[in-house]
Scaffold this active site. Structure first.
Site, PDB file in Angstrom:
ATOM      1  N   GLY A  32     -14.092   8.195  -7.280  1.00  0.00           N
ATOM      2  CA  GLY A  32     -12.946   8.525  -7.905  1.00  0.00           C
ATOM      3  C   GLY A  32     -11.836   8.201  -6.768  1.00  0.00           C
ATOM      4  N   CYS A  84       0.770  -1.483  -0.095  1.00  0.00           N
ATOM      5  CA  CYS A  84       0.048   0.033   0.000  1.00  0.00           C
ATOM      6  C   CYS A  84       0.918   1.205   0.134  1.00  0.00           C
ATOM      7  CB  CYS A  84      -0.867   0.116   0.997  1.00  0.00           C
ATOM      8  SG  CYS A  84      -1.775   1.529   1.555  1.00  0.00           S
ATOM      9  N   HIS A 113      -6.391   3.372   0.846  1.00  0.00           N
ATOM     10  CA  HIS A 113      -5.878   3.497   2.349  1.00  0.00           C
ATOM     11  C   HIS A 113      -6.755   4.742   2.402  1.00  0.00           C
ATOM     12  CE1 HIS A 113      -2.884   3.508   5.791  1.00  0.00           C
ATOM     13  NE2 HIS A 113      -3.512   4.471   5.624  1.00  0.00           N
ATOM     14  N   ASN A 163     -13.151  10.386  -0.389  1.00  0.00           N
ATOM     15  CA  ASN A 163     -13.799   9.755  -1.540  1.00  0.00           C
ATOM     16  C   ASN A 163     -13.747   8.150  -1.122  1.00  0.00           C
ATOM     17  OD1 ASN A 163     -13.808  11.929  -3.350  1.00  0.00           O
ATOM     18  ND2 ASN A 163     -11.565  11.845  -3.736  1.00  0.00           N
ATOM     19  N   HIS A 219      -9.160  14.189   2.109  1.00  0.00           N
ATOM     20  CA  HIS A 219      -8.328  15.459   1.631  1.00  0.00           C
ATOM     21  C   HIS A 219      -8.841  16.736   2.400  1.00  0.00           C
ATOM     22  CE1 HIS A 219      -7.768  13.372  -2.425  1.00  0.00           C
ATOM     23  NE2 HIS A 219      -8.528  12.786  -2.159  1.00  0.00           N
ATOM     24  N   THR A 250      -8.888   6.383  -5.691  1.00  0.00           N
ATOM     25  CA  THR A 250      -7.709   5.783  -6.433  1.00  0.00           C
ATOM     26  C   THR A 250      -6.727   5.067  -5.667  1.00  0.00           C
ATOM     27  OG1 THR A 250      -6.350   7.734  -6.473  1.00  0.00           O
ATOM     28  CG2 THR A 250      -7.744   7.132  -8.416  1.00  0.00           C
ATOM     29  N   HIS A 272      -8.262   8.110   3.493  1.00  0.00           N
ATOM     30  CA  HIS A 272      -7.506   9.390   3.461  1.00  0.00           C
ATOM     31  C   HIS A 272      -8.518  10.337   3.388  1.00  0.00           C
ATOM     32  CE1 HIS A 272      -7.430   7.978  -0.557  1.00  0.00           C
ATOM     33  NE2 HIS A 272      -7.382   9.423  -0.747  1.00  0.00           N
ATOM     34  N   ASP A 300      -0.555  16.510  -1.003  1.00  0.00           N
ATOM     35  CA  ASP A 300      -0.893  15.783  -2.175  1.00  0.00           C
ATOM     36  C   ASP A 300       0.022  16.207  -3.241  1.00  0.00           C
ATOM     37  OD1 ASP A 300      -3.805  14.409  -3.200  1.00  0.00           O
ATOM     38  OD2 ASP A 300      -2.410  14.948  -4.720  1.00  0.00           O
ATOM     39  N   HIS A 346      -3.598   0.658   8.490  1.00  0.00           N
ATOM     40  CA  HIS A 346      -4.126   0.534   6.961  1.00  0.00           C
ATOM     41  C   HIS A 346      -5.834   0.308   7.198  1.00  0.00           C
ATOM     42  CE1 HIS A 346      -4.523  -0.404   2.863  1.00  0.00           C
ATOM     43  NE2 HIS A 346      -5.540  -1.392   3.186  1.00  0.00           N
TER      44      HIS A 346
HETATM   45  P1  5GP Z   1      -8.292   9.678  -3.996  1.00  0.00           P
HETATM   46  O1  5GP Z   1      -8.614  10.050  -5.530  1.00  0.00           O
HETATM   47  O2  5GP Z   1      -7.958   8.208  -3.662  1.00  0.00           O
HETATM   48  O3  5GP Z   1      -9.343  10.341  -3.172  1.00  0.00           O
HETATM   49  O4  5GP Z   1      -7.198  10.245  -3.858  1.00  0.00           O
HETATM   50  C1  5GP Z   1      -5.425   9.968  -3.936  1.00  0.00           C
HETATM   51  C2  5GP Z   1      -4.673  11.174  -3.853  1.00  0.00           C
HETATM   52  O5  5GP Z   1      -3.488  10.774  -3.566  1.00  0.00           O
HETATM   53  C3  5GP Z   1      -4.797  12.116  -5.119  1.00  0.00           C
HETATM   54  O6  5GP Z   1      -5.236  13.165  -4.781  1.00  0.00           O
HETATM   55  C4  5GP Z   1      -3.330  12.011  -5.530  1.00  0.00           C
HETATM   56  O7  5GP Z   1      -2.821  13.081  -6.285  1.00  0.00           O
HETATM   57  C5  5GP Z   1      -2.525  11.387  -4.178  1.00  0.00           C
HETATM   58  N1  5GP Z   1      -1.343  10.641  -4.440  1.00  0.00           N
HETATM   59  C6  5GP Z   1      -1.382   9.585  -5.402  1.00  0.00           C
HETATM   60  N2  5GP Z   1       0.165   9.109  -5.168  1.00  0.00           N
HETATM   61  C7  5GP Z   1       0.742   9.948  -4.029  1.00  0.00           C
HETATM   62  C8  5GP Z   1       2.067   9.946  -3.681  1.00  0.00           C
HETATM   63  O8  5GP Z   1       2.926   8.854  -4.157  1.00  0.00           O
HETATM   64  N3  5GP Z   1       2.384  11.125  -3.110  1.00  0.00           N
HETATM   65  C9  5GP Z   1       1.402  11.949  -2.498  1.00  0.00           C
HETATM   66  N4  5GP Z   1       1.856  12.973  -1.642  1.00  0.00           N
HETATM   67  N5  5GP Z   1       0.255  11.938  -3.001  1.00  0.00           N
HETATM   68  C10 5GP Z   1      -0.324  10.864  -3.889  1.00  0.00           C
HETATM   69 ZN    ZN Z   2      -2.194   1.218   3.638  1.00  0.00          ZN
END
Ligand code: 5GP
Ligand code: ZN
Length: 114
Positions: free
Chosen positions: A93, A4, A98, A87, A102, A95, A100, A30, A46
């Site tokens: 969306g 992860c 784990h 999300n 925002h 991606t 999180h 981010d 996790h």
């Molecule tokens: P999600 O779309 O899952 O809600 O948000 C995942 C967020 O993680 C995205 O905004 C993406 O830009 C951020 N992200 C993805 N990979 C990395 C990384 O390696 N480092 C950091 N700091 N952010 C990441």
């Molecule tokens: Zn994780």
């Protein structure tokens, strides 16, 4: 969880611009910011999605939300406003699986979201 991305960031195995860390949480910028402030707050443990939070995670979820407010306040966005987003799964969306939170601030954010 071994594979992860955010577990690896929490463990310091992948670099990130960390803005806060404590026993239970890590907050970092981010990598693809959508606003002047775009921070992600994660639990060190996790948890894949919001669906996987248990009753016993209520305090953890509260800490994440209160940390979001605290970090936004530090940036001076307490009064003008900011947005917090979890999300969850495909339609939202998500991606990185784990959980999180925002935290976005520093510009006018439209509603409804896209
Ligand atoms: P999600 O779309 O899952 O809600 O948000 C995942 C967020 O993680 C995205 O905004 C993406 O830009 C951020 N992200 C993805 N990979 C990395 C990384 O390696 N480092 C950091 N700091 N952010 C990441
Ligand atoms: Zn994780």
């Amino acid at each position: 969880m071994a594979d992860c991305l955010f577990c690896k960031i929490a463990a310091g195995q992948i670099p990130a611009a960390i803005v806060h860390q404590d026993e239970r949480l890590v907050a970092f910028k981010d990598v693809n910011p959508q606003a002047p402030m775009h921070v992600l707050i994660i639990p060190r443990r996790h948890i894949s999605t919001l669906n996987d939070l248990a009753d016993s995670d209520d305090a953890l979820a509260g800490e994440m939300i209160r940390r979001a407010a605290s970090l936004a306040r530090e940036q001076g966005y307490e009064g003008r406003g900011y947005r917090t987003v979890f999300n969850c799964n495909a339609d939202a969306g998500q991606t990185v699986f784990h959980v999180h939170l925002h935290v976005l601030g520093g510009r006018k954010l439209t509603w409804p979201p896209g």
